[in-house]
Design an enzyme around this catalytic site. Structure first.
Site, mmCIF file in Angstrom:
data_model
loop_
_atom_site.group_PDB
_atom_site.id
_atom_site.type_symbol
_atom_site.label_atom_id
_atom_site.label_comp_id
_atom_site.label_asym_id
_atom_site.label_seq_id
_atom_site.Cartn_x
_atom_site.Cartn_y
_atom_site.Cartn_z
ATOM 1 N N LYS A 119 48.078 42.998 49.324
ATOM 2 C CA LYS A 119 47.809 44.731 49.201
ATOM 3 C C LYS A 119 48.634 45.293 50.066
ATOM 4 O O LYS A 119 48.899 46.714 49.729
ATOM 5 C CB LYS A 119 46.041 44.774 49.875
ATOM 6 C CG LYS A 119 45.124 44.466 48.623
ATOM 7 C CD LYS A 119 43.818 45.061 49.322
ATOM 8 C CE LYS A 119 42.651 44.569 48.031
ATOM 9 N NZ LYS A 119 41.363 44.731 48.745
ATOM 10 N N LYS A 201 44.607 38.105 34.719
ATOM 11 C CA LYS A 201 43.075 38.315 34.636
ATOM 12 C C LYS A 201 42.407 39.636 34.160
ATOM 13 O O LYS A 201 43.300 40.473 34.113
ATOM 14 C CB LYS A 201 42.650 38.121 36.250
ATOM 15 C CG LYS A 201 41.276 37.962 36.619
ATOM 16 C CD LYS A 201 40.953 37.698 38.043
ATOM 17 C CE LYS A 201 39.861 38.184 38.501
ATOM 18 N NZ LYS A 201 39.390 38.099 40.062
ATOM 19 N N LYS A 204 40.079 46.221 35.578
ATOM 20 C CA LYS A 204 39.775 47.584 35.314
ATOM 21 C C LYS A 204 40.840 48.571 35.510
ATOM 22 O O LYS A 204 41.018 49.782 35.290
ATOM 23 C CB LYS A 204 38.377 47.975 35.886
ATOM 24 C CG LYS A 204 38.536 48.319 37.448
ATOM 25 C CD LYS A 204 37.237 48.741 38.080
ATOM 26 C CE LYS A 204 36.944 47.784 39.438
ATOM 27 N NZ LYS A 204 35.855 46.966 39.648
#
Ligand code: TRP
Length: 336
Positions: A119, A201, A204
């Site tokens: 991140k 994977k 969204k």
């Protein structure tokens, strides 16, 4: 009588961030299993809004998505009477214990968290301390409730490991304060991949809207997306290593219909990918339709949702406050 039964059940805790509508992947990989576990375990499920602000959020959107996610917990079949369903920030003990646990988590071990590394390489302009301390908050979520099991996907395993380390370290100093939680490995560790690039994977945040199914997608859109799902050039419905596209569709079908691969291969013997894609789409539509119908009904009933969330927070707080009080005493905080 009912109370007694509750006490014999093992306790499960999990949480999900309110970061937009979940995908079919989130549903089959986590949410559907939560609903399945709820009969067997004493369940605590939270909407993790405190975790969400470790990346910058639009306030109005965060608020909306928090209520949406809460409604979705009910829509997937969790029961606000039986289960403890709450919004993390409504139970201030989470922040309080997280601070204390920060002081028992080491800089070195936190620096090794792969999610932090990932991140902080994406959100380079906002590598905040909360993002770094994220696992201590997650440890607080779990340890406050003395959870026996935590259902986690692969991406959260490391955080559960550090939770266990922190709990054991704290217990080592002060005696048995925390239950050291075990990971809960579901029957099917469903890992649903992108419909357009099955080596990745399902997500969204994928720019290609055809690559993922949202849990509230309408039937015709679900059908279209499956029809255009990427598969290899062979046309046999057979699970085989390396054939990511067809394997992914078989996994989805298997999760929805409860059939194993052998049964699926038999069912579609002599039939091509075209037929199979339609069948997978239909299975997904049948799976998601009741969820979206319940969701649509619930999301318009704000008063009911708020009442459930209030009760859920009260229920959660009864357990959380007991643990926090014990911790504060052990640490040596002055009590008046
Ligand atoms: N970090 C988890 C995720 O993003 C969500 C989460 C927060 C969680 N607190 C938790 C999961 C406690 C399990 C237990 O998926």
């Amino acid at each position: 009588m009912k109370m007694q039964m509750m006490e014999n059940k093992k306790r499960i805790l999990s949480a999900i961030q309110p970061s937009g509508l979940p995908t079919l992947g989130n549903y089959l990989g986590a949410l559907k299993n939560w609903a399945g576990m709820a009969r067997e375990f004493d369940c605590f499920f939270a909407v993790a809004d405190l975790h969400a602000i470790t990346v910058r959020q639009d306030p109005a959107l965060l608020k909306k998505q928090t209520l949406q996610m809460y409604a979705l917990l009910l829509a997937i079949g969790l029961d606000p009477q039986r289960d403890t369903l709450f919004i993390q920030s409504h139970v201030p003990e989470h922040s309080q214990l997280a601070w204390i646990l920060n002081c028992y988590a080491q800089f070195g071990e936190m620096s090794r968290m792969t999610q932090f590394k990932d991140k902080s390489s994406v959100y380079t302009d906002n590598i905040n301390v909360g993002l770094f301390a994220y696992p201590a908050l997650m440890a607080a979520d779990i340890l406050l409730y003395q959870a026996d099991f935590v259902p986690v996907g692969a991406d959260q395993k490391q955080h559960l490991e550090i939770t266990r380390d922190i709990a054991a370290r704290f217990n080592g100093i002060y005696g048995d304060v925390f239950k050291v939680p075990e990971p809960y490995i579901g029957k099917q560790g469903a890992r649903i991949m992108s419909l357009q690039d099955p080596s990745r994977k399902m997500s969204k945040s994928d720019e290609n809207l055809k690559s993922f199914i949202s849990i509230l997608d309408k039937p015709d859109s679900i059908m279209k997306k499956f029809k255009s799902a990427v598969t290899d050039s062979q046309a046999q419905v057979k699970y085989s290593p390396g054939k990511d596209g067809i394997n992914n569709l078989m996994n989805i079908y298997s999760c929805c219909r409860g059939k194993d691969y052998e049964e699926i291969e038999k069912e579609f013997e002599g039939r091509g990918y075209g037929d199979f894609k339609v069948a997978v789409a239909q299975a997904v539509i049948e799976e998601l339709q009741p969820v979206s119908e319940r969701f649509e009904r619930l999301i318009d009933d704000k008063a009911y949702l708020e009442q459930c969330a209030r009760q859920g927070a009260q229920k959660a707080q009864m357990t959380a406050s007991r643990t926090l009080e014990q911790v504060m005493k052990k640490v040596g905080f002055y009590k008046i």
